[in-house]
Write a protein that holds these residues in place. Structure first.
Motif, PDB file in Angstrom:
ATOM      1  N   ARG A   1      22.984  23.319 -36.557  1.00 61.64           N
ATOM      2  CA  ARG A   1      22.594  22.455 -37.557  1.00 61.64           C
ATOM      3  C   ARG A   1      21.827  21.305 -37.159  1.00 61.64           C
ATOM      4  NH1 ARG A   1      28.719  20.004 -39.346  1.00 61.64           N
ATOM      5  NH2 ARG A   1      28.738  18.336 -37.523  1.00 61.64           N
ATOM      6  N   GLN A   2      20.948  20.884 -38.136  1.00 66.12           N
ATOM      7  CA  GLN A   2      19.838  19.920 -38.010  1.00 66.12           C
ATOM      8  C   GLN A   2      19.688  18.901 -38.908  1.00 66.12           C
ATOM      9  OE1 GLN A   2      16.411  20.844 -36.171  1.00 66.12           O
ATOM     10  NE2 GLN A   2      15.952  18.929 -35.271  1.00 66.12           N
ATOM     11  N   ALA A   3      20.131  17.577 -38.830  1.00 68.07           N
ATOM     12  CA  ALA A   3      20.137  16.598 -39.987  1.00 68.07           C
ATOM     13  C   ALA A   3      18.774  16.078 -39.645  1.00 68.07           C
ATOM     14  CB  ALA A   3      21.586  15.693 -39.843  1.00 68.07           C
TER      15      ALA A   3
ATOM     16  N   LYS B   1      17.722  14.113 -36.550  1.00 67.29           N
ATOM     17  CA  LYS B   1      18.592  14.078 -35.441  1.00 67.29           C
ATOM     18  C   LYS B   1      18.127  15.521 -34.797  1.00 67.29           C
ATOM     19  CE  LYS B   1      22.386  11.700 -37.268  1.00 67.29           C
ATOM     20  NZ  LYS B   1      23.901  11.942 -37.604  1.00 67.29           N
TER      21      LYS B   1
ATOM     22  N   GLU C   1      29.181  14.155 -43.747  1.00 67.71           N
ATOM     23  CA  GLU C   1      28.286  14.122 -42.290  1.00 67.71           C
ATOM     24  C   GLU C   1      27.941  15.545 -41.821  1.00 67.71           C
ATOM     25  OE1 GLU C   1      31.110  12.474 -42.988  1.00 67.71           O
ATOM     26  OE2 GLU C   1      32.646  12.569 -41.190  1.00 67.71           O
TER      27      GLU C   1
ATOM     28  N   THR D   1      26.169  17.293 -43.809  1.00 67.75           N
ATOM     29  CA  THR D   1      24.889  17.830 -44.359  1.00 67.75           C
ATOM     30  C   THR D   1      23.873  17.802 -43.264  1.00 67.75           C
ATOM     31  OG1 THR D   1      25.350  16.235 -46.487  1.00 67.75           O
ATOM     32  CG2 THR D   1      23.107  16.623 -45.775  1.00 67.75           C
ATOM     33  N   ALA D   2      23.137  19.178 -43.264  1.00 70.46           N
ATOM     34  CA  ALA D   2      22.108  19.364 -42.690  1.00 70.46           C
ATOM     35  C   ALA D   2      21.620  20.768 -43.086  1.00 70.46           C
ATOM     36  CB  ALA D   2      22.836  19.385 -41.008  1.00 70.46           C
TER      37      ALA D   2
ATOM     38  N   GLN E   1      19.788  24.911 -46.477  1.00 67.56           N
ATOM     39  CA  GLN E   1      20.299  23.648 -46.460  1.00 67.56           C
ATOM     40  C   GLN E   1      21.733  23.444 -47.066  1.00 67.56           C
ATOM     41  OE1 GLN E   1      18.577  20.621 -46.004  1.00 67.56           O
ATOM     42  NE2 GLN E   1      20.443  19.626 -46.242  1.00 67.56           N
TER      43      GLN E   1
ATOM     44  N   THR F   1      24.436  20.550 -48.346  1.00 63.67           N
ATOM     45  CA  THR F   1      24.308  18.946 -48.669  1.00 63.67           C
ATOM     46  C   THR F   1      25.744  18.654 -49.419  1.00 63.67           C
ATOM     47  OG1 THR F   1      22.017  18.951 -49.423  1.00 63.67           O
ATOM     48  CG2 THR F   1      23.433  17.122 -50.091  1.00 63.67           C
TER      49      THR F   1
END
Length: 126
Positions: free
Chosen positions: A38-40, A43, A89, A91-92, A121, A123
């Motif tokens: 995952r990627q927020a 980040k 947290e 979310t990503a 996505q 959220t």
């Protein structure tokens, strides 16, 4: 090359659940672990979970242990990520990826995965 397509993302309240799916097509593969990353925003991409395609090995990041479960259906060429007790947290954008080096070990290393999906996505609202 294997094509990977993720689905199942969306908007959910904290404490809720989602199940992500990753369907493979293209070149048939008989081995090679599949992972979820995952990627927020702002980040780096980070490891979430991975599963061997042949053996029963799984691997989880500490942040999701006890909340997320990775599984697979070899006949359907699909890997799932069941996500429970979701937190903001989490979310990503979630990506699935397949190892292309021939190893079936469910590594947490991003660089050993050569085939990637486009992402879905997730959220989580507080």
């Amino acid at each position: 090359q294997v094509q990977l397509v993720e689905s199942g993302g969306g908007l959910v309240q904290a404490g809720g659940s989602l199940r992500l799916s990753c369907v493979a097509s293209g070149r048939t593969f008989s081995s090679g672990a599949v992972g979820w990353f995952r990627q927020a925003p702002g980040k780096e991409r980070e490891f979430v979970a991975a599963i061997s395609w042949i053996s029963s090995n799984t691997n989880y990041d500490d942040s999701v242990k006890g909340r997320f479960t990775i599984s697979r259906d070899n006949a359907k060429l699909t890997v799932y990520l069941q996500m429970n007790s979701l937190k903001p947290e989490d979310t990503a954008v979630y990506y699935c990826a397949k190892r292309t080096d021939g190893s079936d070990w469910p590594s947490s290393r991003v660089y050993v995965y050569g085939d990637w999906g486009q992402g879905t996505q997730v959220t989580v609202s507080s």
